[in-house]
Write a protein that holds these residues in place. Structure first.
Motif, PDB file in Angstrom:
ATOM      1  N   VAL A  89      -5.944  -7.960  -3.541  1.00  0.00           N
ATOM      2  CA  VAL A  89      -5.208  -7.301  -4.618  1.00  0.00           C
ATOM      3  C   VAL A  89      -3.716  -7.581  -4.424  1.00  0.00           C
ATOM      4  O   VAL A  89      -3.194  -7.463  -3.312  1.00  0.00           O
ATOM      5  CB  VAL A  89      -5.487  -5.779  -4.635  1.00  0.00           C
ATOM      6  CG1 VAL A  89      -4.617  -5.073  -5.666  1.00  0.00           C
ATOM      7  CG2 VAL A  89      -6.967  -5.530  -4.928  1.00  0.00           C
ATOM      8  N   GLY A  93      -4.997   1.998   3.475  1.00  0.00           N
ATOM      9  CA  GLY A  93      -5.651   3.292   3.399  1.00  0.00           C
ATOM     10  C   GLY A  93      -6.685   3.333   2.288  1.00  0.00           C
ATOM     11  O   GLY A  93      -7.367   4.350   2.112  1.00  0.00           O
ATOM     12  N   ALA A  94      -6.802   2.231   1.519  1.00  0.00           N
ATOM     13  CA  ALA A  94      -7.752   2.256   0.402  1.00  0.00           C
ATOM     14  C   ALA A  94      -8.222   0.863  -0.028  1.00  0.00           C
ATOM     15  O   ALA A  94      -9.176   0.748  -0.782  1.00  0.00           O
ATOM     16  CB  ALA A  94      -7.130   2.950  -0.802  1.00  0.00           C
ATOM     17  N   PHE A  95      -7.552  -0.167   0.448  1.00  0.00           N
ATOM     18  CA  PHE A  95      -7.919  -1.536   0.053  1.00  0.00           C
ATOM     19  C   PHE A  95      -8.216  -2.351   1.317  1.00  0.00           C
ATOM     20  O   PHE A  95      -7.566  -2.157   2.343  1.00  0.00           O
ATOM     21  CB  PHE A  95      -6.782  -2.201  -0.714  1.00  0.00           C
ATOM     22  CG  PHE A  95      -6.521  -1.583  -2.059  1.00  0.00           C
ATOM     23  CD1 PHE A  95      -7.166  -2.055  -3.188  1.00  0.00           C
ATOM     24  CD2 PHE A  95      -5.643  -0.513  -2.200  1.00  0.00           C
ATOM     25  CE1 PHE A  95      -6.937  -1.489  -4.440  1.00  0.00           C
ATOM     26  CE2 PHE A  95      -5.403   0.064  -3.446  1.00  0.00           C
ATOM     27  CZ  PHE A  95      -6.057  -0.419  -4.567  1.00  0.00           C
ATOM     28  N   THR A  96      -9.135  -3.286   1.207  1.00  0.00           N
ATOM     29  CA  THR A  96      -9.439  -4.080   2.406  1.00  0.00           C
ATOM     30  C   THR A  96      -8.630  -5.373   2.491  1.00  0.00           C
ATOM     31  O   THR A  96      -8.453  -5.915   3.567  1.00  0.00           O
ATOM     32  CB  THR A  96     -10.942  -4.422   2.483  1.00  0.00           C
ATOM     33  OG1 THR A  96     -11.361  -4.916   1.218  1.00  0.00           O
ATOM     34  CG2 THR A  96     -11.752  -3.186   2.822  1.00  0.00           C
ATOM     35  N   PHE A 134     -10.033  -3.510   8.531  1.00  0.00           N
ATOM     36  CA  PHE A 134     -11.288  -3.626   9.285  1.00  0.00           C
ATOM     37  C   PHE A 134     -11.340  -4.949  10.046  1.00  0.00           C
ATOM     38  O   PHE A 134     -12.328  -5.659  10.036  1.00  0.00           O
ATOM     39  CB  PHE A 134     -12.495  -3.489   8.350  1.00  0.00           C
ATOM     40  CG  PHE A 134     -12.598  -2.126   7.721  1.00  0.00           C
ATOM     41  CD1 PHE A 134     -13.148  -1.061   8.439  1.00  0.00           C
ATOM     42  CD2 PHE A 134     -12.131  -1.893   6.428  1.00  0.00           C
ATOM     43  CE1 PHE A 134     -13.238   0.214   7.856  1.00  0.00           C
ATOM     44  CE2 PHE A 134     -12.221  -0.625   5.860  1.00  0.00           C
ATOM     45  CZ  PHE A 134     -12.773   0.433   6.569  1.00  0.00           C
ATOM     46  N   GLY A 175      -7.939   8.360   7.997  1.00  0.00           N
ATOM     47  CA  GLY A 175      -8.861   7.235   7.841  1.00  0.00           C
ATOM     48  C   GLY A 175      -8.217   5.917   8.235  1.00  0.00           C
ATOM     49  O   GLY A 175      -8.320   4.922   7.521  1.00  0.00           O
ATOM     50  N   VAL A 226      -7.605   2.413   9.975  1.00  0.00           N
ATOM     51  CA  VAL A 226      -8.530   1.326  10.312  1.00  0.00           C
ATOM     52  C   VAL A 226      -7.792   0.225  11.063  1.00  0.00           C
ATOM     53  O   VAL A 226      -6.586   0.024  10.860  1.00  0.00           O
ATOM     54  CB  VAL A 226      -9.173   0.707   9.042  1.00  0.00           C
ATOM     55  CG1 VAL A 226      -9.961   1.765   8.278  1.00  0.00           C
ATOM     56  CG2 VAL A 226      -8.134   0.055   8.138  1.00  0.00           C
ATOM     57  N   ASP A 232     -17.789  -1.847   4.941  1.00  0.00           N
ATOM     58  CA  ASP A 232     -16.637  -1.063   5.377  1.00  0.00           C
ATOM     59  C   ASP A 232     -16.040  -0.300   4.207  1.00  0.00           C
ATOM     60  O   ASP A 232     -16.034  -0.805   3.078  1.00  0.00           O
ATOM     61  CB  ASP A 232     -15.534  -1.990   5.907  1.00  0.00           C
ATOM     62  CG  ASP A 232     -15.999  -2.831   7.082  1.00  0.00           C
ATOM     63  OD1 ASP A 232     -16.688  -2.279   7.950  1.00  0.00           O
ATOM     64  OD2 ASP A 232     -15.657  -4.033   7.110  1.00  0.00           O
ATOM     65  N   GLY A 233     -15.468   0.847   4.469  1.00  0.00           N
ATOM     66  CA  GLY A 233     -14.779   1.556   3.401  1.00  0.00           C
ATOM     67  C   GLY A 233     -14.364   2.952   3.792  1.00  0.00           C
ATOM     68  O   GLY A 233     -14.455   3.337   4.969  1.00  0.00           O
ATOM     69  N   TRP A 234     -13.877   3.660   2.788  1.00  0.00           N
ATOM     70  CA  TRP A 234     -13.419   5.023   2.993  1.00  0.00           C
ATOM     71  C   TRP A 234     -14.336   5.983   2.233  1.00  0.00           C
ATOM     72  O   TRP A 234     -14.740   5.674   1.097  1.00  0.00           O
ATOM     73  CB  TRP A 234     -11.976   5.172   2.504  1.00  0.00           C
ATOM     74  CG  TRP A 234     -11.010   4.432   3.372  1.00  0.00           C
ATOM     75  CD1 TRP A 234     -10.313   4.932   4.439  1.00  0.00           C
ATOM     76  CD2 TRP A 234     -10.633   3.057   3.267  1.00  0.00           C
ATOM     77  NE1 TRP A 234      -9.537   3.951   5.006  1.00  0.00           N
ATOM     78  CE2 TRP A 234      -9.707   2.781   4.309  1.00  0.00           C
ATOM     79  CE3 TRP A 234     -10.991   2.001   2.413  1.00  0.00           C
ATOM     80  CZ2 TRP A 234      -9.139   1.528   4.500  1.00  0.00           C
ATOM     81  CZ3 TRP A 234     -10.435   0.750   2.600  1.00  0.00           C
ATOM     82  CH2 TRP A 234      -9.507   0.516   3.637  1.00  0.00           C
ATOM     83  N   ASP A 254     -14.241   0.542  -1.042  1.00  0.00           N
ATOM     84  CA  ASP A 254     -13.409  -0.399  -0.270  1.00  0.00           C
ATOM     85  C   ASP A 254     -12.245  -0.957  -1.080  1.00  0.00           C
ATOM     86  O   ASP A 254     -11.607  -1.921  -0.677  1.00  0.00           O
ATOM     87  CB  ASP A 254     -14.267  -1.544   0.276  1.00  0.00           C
ATOM     88  CG  ASP A 254     -14.773  -2.465  -0.828  1.00  0.00           C
ATOM     89  OD1 ASP A 254     -14.543  -2.156  -2.018  1.00  0.00           O
ATOM     90  OD2 ASP A 254     -15.395  -3.494  -0.512  1.00  0.00           O
ATOM     91  N   GLY A 255     -11.980  -0.337  -2.227  1.00  0.00           N
ATOM     92  CA  GLY A 255     -10.813  -0.748  -3.002  1.00  0.00           C
ATOM     93  C   GLY A 255     -11.057  -1.923  -3.927  1.00  0.00           C
ATOM     94  O   GLY A 255     -10.192  -2.274  -4.725  1.00  0.00           O
TER      95      GLY A 255
END
Lengths: 436, 436
Positions: free
Chosen positions: A133, A189-192, A224, A397, A399, B4-6, B23-24
């Motif tokens: 993103v 905190g919300a996107f990988t 991650f 949360g 990671v 993986d995710g929140w 996972d966004g």
């Protein structure tokens, strides 16, 4: 529909006049064939013209088509006496750099601009195709990221003039960003997978062929991820995929550089693309440097930063293939680099990518996601208050994650073989110079 | 490969626990089905988790697939007491705006960030597909473009601290750009279509729902263009093509806004897409305003700028379709706007695009390419020395050209129905606020 463009060449023959006109869409110009009855008064090198006619197959080998003109209109005359570029002369990059408002009119710089445009698209494509993103990290910030280099500070112009230095526009001192990393880390905190691609700034006085006060960085951050290898894989894939993309989209423009600006560069780039990038630990790198026969200005010593001369030696040592140097001393890397908790030589999971002809192209690391380790590091640096928000990211949360930044102009230098960074950006800014 | 995710939701039932993890990559979360023998201690709303298991078709209507977990690992715990967002609560955009380092964790803001990323790609695609070359216009400049609004000035931070105001870093005062237009115009000496897309700045003290100190602008410039219609056509195509692109790429994310943030917005956007944009001359617009029954705070008068209240009235008058207002008074537009040489009401070929709910979204004009007219205008404004380079552009193959700028955040407000501009940018900067 007429054809529009600027005259790049005029050849008057007995029966016929040939004009080459170019509209900036490619390096190749269109040959215009003008009969003697057409009015071509005032049409010189540099003129803007509009031409009606018929596209036909060209009898000449140099081009596949040409335009038989029916009508030629002079749209804008060119004062060729004052124009600093002369027809058929090849001007040096250094010479044309003096004319930032006119240098796009030269073949070499219009090629550069097209390549830069394709390269931007290539980086965006890579990230988009891989699910990243795109985040617009801020230009103005109240953080100073890593304490890396000198910052530009900003205030409203009227205020600067009045020297009312009591109240800031944003209530706090504010600066131009040196990196979007910390803001990208917010997204962990919300996107990988996230990235940013925009201008960054350093108020360094240094005038080298590799530094600008305003330059573009591509930065990516991955969640991650517990291994530097993941980061290095993205760096290598990005470099190779963007480069292949550019070579395939702009072959003529790239060829101009590889032929006239940096002969031999084509082969050097091919070498980089077809080989796996090398990996050396910092400790190994220091060992290689210390065992070398080279005389360095700065003695290579464990615990000190690598100098450009060291970087260049290491790249050569690796056969002129880009090389990752990993696991740097704990004490020379910023607070956010992840502690390897090793010893007695204490290191962090940081990585630099060194490339032929340039040295450092990318820097990255795993980031310290463990709250206790981060807290003690921030305390140690006296940054606890400034980075409270950053610490908080580790409480909700958190990671394991990591990322890197790539200097876009250095990348262009590297693939095109351009010696000076000022020649790969439209409007270079460096100390004592902010033209236009 | 684990997932993986929140954790976005936890539902503990007698036999089974359901987790929703995200996972966004999209608004949709993945449902995890956890047997009672799995260790889920410490896993709460906001935790980061890693889950191994088997993807299966879901028996429920709400989702097509779900994951039967074999193993769940808590990667990062979440201090849900201190987390300002509560499970299952819908927080207002205004509330979450207080937490710029955490708001990406909410559904609404992660949707916004994905839409913003797609929208950026949409603008780049439009220009690329239409043959425009992407130019990185500079952020730091020694020009002040149009004298439009207040500028930020920059100096190295150390210098600001020491107040040695004699020598500037760049030897001249330097500012953050308010527009890339003049630098794009440089390219009108060799390229027929160029664009830029980057941050621009205003040091205005105003705190409205439509203004930021740092915002993004999309700017385009076209050569060999003698009619405002060409510019308006690109503006309308850009708006419609980007919007269609975003609606097709991010339907769920856009739906969240159209359903919960701005009910009715879906239909308003459809209206804008399916109708031709309206056109009014400035003179007609003033006439419409003067004949209206509306009581305006500012009296509409020929020769004065349109106010937001006027813009909103005109958009409503045109049936809530975007409307171009063309041919503004000579005296209220900047020096570069092309003289229409009309009278007695003297106008220039400038255009603003007004859109529902926002007012001015774009501004553009033909640029004065005629050297003599430009020179006298610069003289009249006392700008002759500052813009000598700009004048020179008209001496070497000058062409009729024009362009426009579009406010990217206002565009996002317009299509999503977001009231406040601070809610469509990751890190908003405005007077008294530069968080992070």
């Amino acid at each position: 529909m007429p054809v529009d463009g600027w005259v790049r060449a005029v050849r008057v023959q007995k029966e016929i006049t040939f004009l080459n006109i170019n509209d900036g869409s490619s390096l190749q110009s269109l040959q215009i064939v003008a009969r003697p009855d057409l009015d071509i008064r005032g049409i010189t090198f540099g003129s803007a013209v509009e031409i009606w006619g018929k596209l036909v197959q060209s009898p000449h080998k140099k081009q596949s088509i040409e335009l038989l003109a029916d009508k030629i209109r002079l749209v804008g005359a060119c004062n060729s006496v004052d124009l600093p570029f002369k027809i058929k002369e090849r001007h040096s990059l250094e010479y044309i750099r003096q004319f930032p408002h006119l240098r796009c009119k030269t073949n070499v710089f219009s090629s550069l601009l097209r390549i830069r445009s394709e390269a931007s698209a290539a980086f965006h494509s890579f990230f988009k195709d891989n699910g990243f993103v795109h985040i617009h990290t801020p230009i103005i910030t109240s953080n100073d990221c890593e304490g890396a280099g000198e910052l530009f500070q900003i205030e409203p112009a009227s205020k600067t003039a009045e020297k009312q230095n009591n109240a800031h526009f944003f209530d706090v001192p504010s600066f131009l960003t040196v990196s979007g990393q910390l803001h990208l880390e917010v997204m962990m905190g919300a996107f990988t997978e996230v990235y940013t691609f925009g201008p960054t700034f350093r108020a360094e006085n240094s005038q080298t062929r590799r530094h600008l006060a305003e330059f573009y960085m591509v930065e990516a951050e991955l969640a991650f991820t517990e291994s530097l290898k993941d980061i290095m894989e993205v760096m290598e894939n990005l470099f190779k995929s963007a480069t292949s993309f550019i070579l395939s989209k702009s072959p003529d423009d790239v060829e101009l550089f590889h032929k006239y600006v940096a002969p031999g560069q084509k082969e050097r780039v091919e070498q980089m693309l077809k080989n796996s990038f090398q990996v050396l630990s910092y400790t190994e790198a220091i060992d290689v440097l210390q065992r070398s026969m080279e005389t360095f200005k700065y003695e290579p010593k464990w615990g000190c930063d690598l100098q450009t001369e060291h970087e260049n030696y290491l790249v050569e040592y690796c056969g002129n293939i880009p090389v990752f140097v990993v696991n740097y001393p704990y004490d020379i890397k910023p607070f956010y680099a992840r502690d390897n908790q090793d010893g007695p030589q204490h290191t962090v999971a940081a990585v630099d990518l060194l490339v032929p002809g340039i040295g450092e192209l990318c820097g990255g690391s795993l980031r310290e996601e463990r709250l206790d380790l981060l807290q003690s590091r921030l305390k140690q640096h006296g940054l606890k208050d400034t980075y409270q928000w950053y610490e908080e990211l580790r409480q909700f949360g958190s990671v394991p994650h990591g990322g890197f930044g790539l200097g876009f102009e250095r990348y262009l230098q590297c693939i095109l073989g351009v010696e000076n960074i000022k020649d790969v950006i439209p409007f270079p800014r460096f100390s004592h110079s902010c033209l236009l």
